[in-house]
Design a protein around this motif. Structure first.
Motif, PDB file in Angstrom:
ATOM      1  N   UNK A 192       0.834  -1.202   0.000  1.00 37.82           N
ATOM      2  CA  UNK A 192       0.000   0.000   0.000  1.00 37.82           C
ATOM      3  C   UNK A 192       0.871   1.255   0.000  1.00 37.82           C
ATOM      4  N   UNK A 193       1.972   1.223   0.735  1.00 34.60           N
ATOM      5  CA  UNK A 193       2.867   2.386   0.806  1.00 34.60           C
ATOM      6  C   UNK A 193       3.564   2.649  -0.526  1.00 34.60           C
ATOM      7  N   UNK A 194       3.729   1.626  -1.358  1.00 33.19           N
ATOM      8  CA  UNK A 194       4.382   1.827  -2.661  1.00 33.19           C
ATOM      9  C   UNK A 194       3.544   2.712  -3.580  1.00 33.19           C
ATOM     10  N   UNK A 195       2.229   2.785  -3.328  1.00 33.22           N
ATOM     11  CA  UNK A 195       1.363   3.660  -4.122  1.00 33.22           C
ATOM     12  C   UNK A 195       1.755   5.120  -3.949  1.00 33.22           C
ATOM     13  N   UNK A 196       2.240   5.461  -2.777  1.00 32.10           N
ATOM     14  CA  UNK A 196       2.632   6.845  -2.506  1.00 32.10           C
ATOM     15  C   UNK A 196       3.846   7.273  -3.326  1.00 32.10           C
TER      16      UNK A 196
ATOM     17  N   UNK B 235      12.226  -6.897   0.583  1.00 33.05           N
ATOM     18  CA  UNK B 235      12.560  -5.469   0.477  1.00 33.05           C
ATOM     19  C   UNK B 235      13.643  -5.236  -0.570  1.00 33.05           C
ATOM     20  N   UNK B 236      14.611  -6.136  -0.654  1.00 38.29           N
ATOM     21  CA  UNK B 236      15.663  -6.013  -1.674  1.00 38.29           C
ATOM     22  C   UNK B 236      15.054  -6.095  -3.070  1.00 38.29           C
TER      23      UNK B 236
ATOM     24  N   UNK C 161      13.140   0.743  -7.798  1.00 40.49           N
ATOM     25  CA  UNK C 161      13.378   2.154  -7.520  1.00 40.49           C
ATOM     26  C   UNK C 161      12.599   2.636  -6.315  1.00 40.49           C
ATOM     27  N   UNK C 162      11.893   1.725  -5.649  1.00 38.82           N
ATOM     28  CA  UNK C 162      11.134   2.084  -4.460  1.00 38.82           C
ATOM     29  C   UNK C 162      12.098   2.462  -3.342  1.00 38.82           C
TER      30      UNK C 162
ATOM     31  N   UNK D 126       9.012   3.964   2.200  1.00 32.08           N
ATOM     32  CA  UNK D 126       7.847   3.075   2.158  1.00 32.08           C
ATOM     33  C   UNK D 126       7.537   2.513   3.541  1.00 32.08           C
ATOM     34  N   UNK D 127       8.574   2.115   4.285  1.00 34.17           N
ATOM     35  CA  UNK D 127       8.356   1.595   5.631  1.00 34.17           C
ATOM     36  C   UNK D 127       7.799   2.682   6.554  1.00 34.17           C
ATOM     37  N   UNK D 128       8.295   3.893   6.393  1.00 34.72           N
ATOM     38  CA  UNK D 128       7.755   5.013   7.174  1.00 34.72           C
ATOM     39  C   UNK D 128       6.309   5.290   6.782  1.00 34.72           C
ATOM     40  N   UNK D 129       6.042   5.319   5.464  1.00 30.26           N
ATOM     41  CA  UNK D 129       4.688   5.579   4.979  1.00 30.26           C
ATOM     42  C   UNK D 129       3.702   4.493   5.425  1.00 30.26           C
ATOM     43  N   UNK D 130       4.198   3.274   5.574  1.00 30.29           N
ATOM     44  CA  UNK D 130       3.327   2.168   5.981  1.00 30.29           C
ATOM     45  C   UNK D 130       2.730   2.406   7.366  1.00 30.29           C
ATOM     46  N   UNK D 131       3.357   3.291   8.146  1.00 27.38           N
ATOM     47  CA  UNK D 131       2.857   3.595   9.490  1.00 27.38           C
ATOM     48  C   UNK D 131       1.824   4.727   9.488  1.00 27.38           C
TER      49      UNK D 131
END
Length: 108
Positions: free
Chosen positions: A2-6, A36-37, A43-44, A49-54
């Motif tokens: 979901x965070x990758x959409x950002x 994650x790798x 290019x993510x 993304x981990x921060x956005x996931x919160x």
């Protein structure tokens, strides 16, 4: 995901994660570092993304997903629905039959 959409990287990340799934999701013990790798290859920005996931917005989407899965009684993936009706058993013939039933109902 979901965070990758950002970062406008959802589809690329999804395809890459699924292609790499045998290397990170083997036998029920996922290795998220490997996932994650793989995602980073698109290019993510993994840290972002981990921060956005919160974020509260992402949490709300995931909460709604869980509520929808519970309401629809989804027990496994993939699960197929035609006009809200679940496919009782998997197979191309069963899917074609369910589609035909729904088309016939809607022609009335």
């Amino acid at each position: 995901m979901e965070a990758s959409k950002r970062q406008d990287k959802y589809w690329q990340t999804l395809e890459t994660i699924l292609a790499a799934q045998p290397s990170w999701a083997s036998h029920g013990s996922p290795n998220l570092d490997v996932a994650y790798q793989a995602a980073a290859q698109t290019g993510l920005d993994i840290k972002k993304a981990l921060d956005d996931a919160q974020a509260a917005e992402v949490e709300a989407v995931l909460k709604q997903d869980v509520e929808d899965l519970t309401a629809l009684e989804v027990k496994k993936t993939p699960t197929f629905f035609v006009n809200g009706r679940g496919l009782p058993s998997f197979g191309p013939d069963q899917l074609a039959s369910l589609v035909a039933e729904e088309v016939a109902k809607n022609k009335k």
